[in-house]
Write a protein that holds these residues in place. Structure first.
Motif, PDB file in Angstrom:
ATOM      1  N   GLN A   1      51.834  86.076   9.252  1.00 41.02           N
ATOM      2  CA  GLN A   1      50.572  85.930   9.390  1.00 41.02           C
ATOM      3  C   GLN A   1      50.163  84.503   8.949  1.00 41.02           C
ATOM      4  O   GLN A   1      49.557  83.556   9.674  1.00 41.02           O
ATOM      5  N   ARG A   2      50.732  84.122   7.791  1.00 40.61           N
ATOM      6  CA  ARG A   2      50.216  82.925   7.466  1.00 40.61           C
ATOM      7  C   ARG A   2      50.738  81.707   8.188  1.00 40.61           C
ATOM      8  O   ARG A   2      49.992  80.736   8.614  1.00 40.61           O
TER       9      ARG A   2
ATOM     10  N   ALA B   1      51.480  82.125  11.461  1.00 45.15           N
ATOM     11  CA  ALA B   1      50.808  82.180  12.550  1.00 45.15           C
ATOM     12  C   ALA B   1      49.587  81.331  12.495  1.00 45.15           C
ATOM     13  O   ALA B   1      49.300  80.621  13.339  1.00 45.15           O
ATOM     14  N   LEU B   2      48.990  81.755  11.519  1.00 51.08           N
ATOM     15  CA  LEU B   2      47.529  81.013  11.270  1.00 51.08           C
ATOM     16  C   LEU B   2      47.726  79.361  11.198  1.00 51.08           C
ATOM     17  O   LEU B   2      46.860  78.763  11.886  1.00 51.08           O
ATOM     18  N   ARG B   3      48.699  79.067  10.564  1.00 52.99           N
ATOM     19  CA  ARG B   3      48.839  77.670  10.461  1.00 52.99           C
ATOM     20  C   ARG B   3      49.280  77.071  11.716  1.00 52.99           C
ATOM     21  O   ARG B   3      49.061  75.965  12.273  1.00 52.99           O
ATOM     22  N   GLU B   4      49.894  77.817  12.440  1.00 53.57           N
ATOM     23  CA  GLU B   4      50.534  77.350  13.798  1.00 53.57           C
ATOM     24  C   GLU B   4      49.433  77.361  14.823  1.00 53.57           C
ATOM     25  O   GLU B   4      49.080  76.069  15.506  1.00 53.57           O
ATOM     26  N   ARG B   5      48.323  78.327  15.039  1.00 52.53           N
ATOM     27  CA  ARG B   5      47.372  78.302  15.769  1.00 52.53           C
ATOM     28  C   ARG B   5      46.293  77.193  15.266  1.00 52.53           C
ATOM     29  O   ARG B   5      45.734  76.692  16.162  1.00 52.53           O
ATOM     30  N   PHE B   6      45.792  77.221  14.014  1.00 52.79           N
ATOM     31  CA  PHE B   6      44.622  76.486  13.589  1.00 52.79           C
ATOM     32  C   PHE B   6      45.078  75.205  12.793  1.00 52.79           C
ATOM     33  O   PHE B   6      44.052  74.466  12.404  1.00 52.79           O
ATOM     34  N   GLY B   7      46.406  74.829  12.554  1.00 53.21           N
ATOM     35  CA  GLY B   7      46.761  73.713  11.718  1.00 53.21           C
ATOM     36  C   GLY B   7      46.970  72.520  12.341  1.00 53.21           C
ATOM     37  O   GLY B   7      46.900  71.416  11.689  1.00 53.21           O
TER      38      GLY B   7
END
Lengths: 172, 255
Positions: free
Chosen positions: B47-48, B50-56
């Motif tokens: 999750q972490r 994926a979040l970084r990938e999507r919003f980073g």
């Protein structure tokens, strides 16, 4: 040249990124950044250089947002900025994953979304997040834990349905 | 080893790399024996990521005109170039207009004066790009009256229309001790110019025209009577800025 002013300017791209992930809508996010900058700029002398400037700015943004939400009760704003359609040769499955993820993040309560993004995307330490938001570290950790469990539940649920990505999106 | 039970919060802290080596080892031993917890930890870590990938990713599209480049252009090593340019420009202006630049390069430059161009440049960078809300008060008369009242001294908004710049408004900003004023001008091409006006300089401060570049913003600044002036632009060349500064100076001179 005052290094603080330089540092403030250098933080803008990340502030903007965080604001977007937080409020979902690019225009609203830039408004939030603008208001944050105004407030930060007038208080730059209060920043003593202890700890990261970025964490201090996130804290100011948090307060600005709390003030805004207090004035106008929060509408749940969908994340309108969907990632671009899968590019030629891109992976459509991954694009749908992103859609799910966005929708799930958008459904989190504000306070949980804040913590989740600050820890996972902005990569702040728990201690920094606690300071920025003005809450104890324990609160940061419990909000983070709840956010993660919710995301996990939603995404696992979604996975069982036949391609439920779009149905999960918050409809305007 | 006799391990205390591992809590959920420790598992999260493990994912976020918040544990010291001993706690980390303890969690790892726990995960080896508890596949259910190990699966949750893997999920959270995914999750972490994926979040970084999507919003980073940092936003790539530019902010409203002028904001972005001025910030990236900031360079800490230009001081000698600035000095040289400023000295040259002040010399030219001093000759041309008879304003003494005699005090200008004194080593006794007060800190408040040294800080002026930076404050003005930052104010410019923060407010000039705002296409929707560049000013607090856009009507000239109430604006000037209000600024004068808040600053406790009569303020005059220079007229730069002969130079092609129209006053589009102004705002009051907090200074170090007292409020300062910022007037904003725009030309037909949408280029913006801000005039920063402060009464915070120590009495008796004198300075002829000086030039500085701060955070990619060009600033002409000078002191005249009770006021420190700084004219900032992200898009004009120095000569144009110097001409405008002369206009402002001329209008401020007691007639």
């Amino acid at each position: 040249m005052d290094p603080r002013a330089q540092a403030l300017l250098a933080c803008l791209p990340r502030l903007r990124r965080y604001a977007r992930a937080l409020v979902g809508d690019a225009a609203q996010a830039d408004d939030l950044v603008q208001d944050t900058l105004e407030r930060a700029w007038t208080r730059l002398h209060q920043w003593r250089g202890e700890g990261e400037l970025r964490a201090w700015l996130f804290g100011i943004m948090h307060n600005v947002r709390v003030d805004q939400l207090r004035r106008a009760p929060a509408a749940v704003v969908p994340l309108e900025e969907a990632p671009a359609e899968p590019a030629q040769g891109g992976d459509p499955a991954r694009w749908l994953e992103w859609q799910d993820l966005e929708a799930a993040v958008a459904r989190l309560p504000d306070e949980q979304r804040e913590v989740l993004l600050l820890v996972c995307v902005e990569e702040l330490r728990y201690e920094e997040v606690a300071q920025a938001l003005g809450v104890p570290v324990g609160t940061v950790m419990s909000r983070l834990a709840r956010a993660r469990e919710k995301l996990r539940a939603w995404r696992n649920g979604a996975r069982d349905e036949p391609r439920a990505g779009t149905s999960l999106r918050v409809v305007k | 080893m006799n391990d205390a039970p591992v809590t959920d919060l420790e598992l999260h802290a493990y994912v976020d790399d918040e544990l010291d080596a001993a706690a980390r080892a303890r969690v790892e031993r726990h995960l080896a024996d508890h596949p259910h917890d190990a699966a949750r930890v893997r999920d959270w870590a995914a999750q972490r990521a994926a979040l970084r990938e999507r919003f980073g990713r940092l936003p790539q599209e530019p902010l409203p005109a002028g904001w972005w480049p001025t910030m990236q252009a900031a360079s800490p090593v230009r001081w000698w170039q600035q000095r040289w340019a400023a000295a040259w420009l002040a010399g030219v202006l001093g000759l041309a207009a008879g304003w003494g630049a005699r005090e200008a390069w004194s080593a006794r430059t007060p800190a408040a004066l040294a800080a002026l161009p930076r404050q003005a440049a930052v104010a410019h960078v923060v407010y000039a790009p705002d296409a929707r809300r560049p000013v607090e008060v856009a009507q000239l008369e109430p604006l000037v009256a209000w600024l004068s009242k808040r600053m406790g001294v009569g303020v005059h908004a220079p007229d730069l229309t002969p130079d092609g710049f129209e006053l589009i408004g102004g705002r009051l900003l907090p200074g170090r001790a007292r409020p300062v004023a910022q007037f904003m001008y725009q030309d037909a091409g949408g280029r913006r110019l801000t005039l920063y006006l402060t009464t915070e300089l120590p009495t008796g401060t004198e300075a002829g025209f000086r030039f500085a570049e701060e955070a990619g913003v060009q600033v002409m600044y000078w002191v005249d009577g009770a006021f420190g002036y700084a004219l900032s632009s992200g898009s004009l060349d120095r000569a144009a800025l110097a001409r405008l500064a002369q206009t402002v100076h001329r209008q401020a001179a007691p007639s």
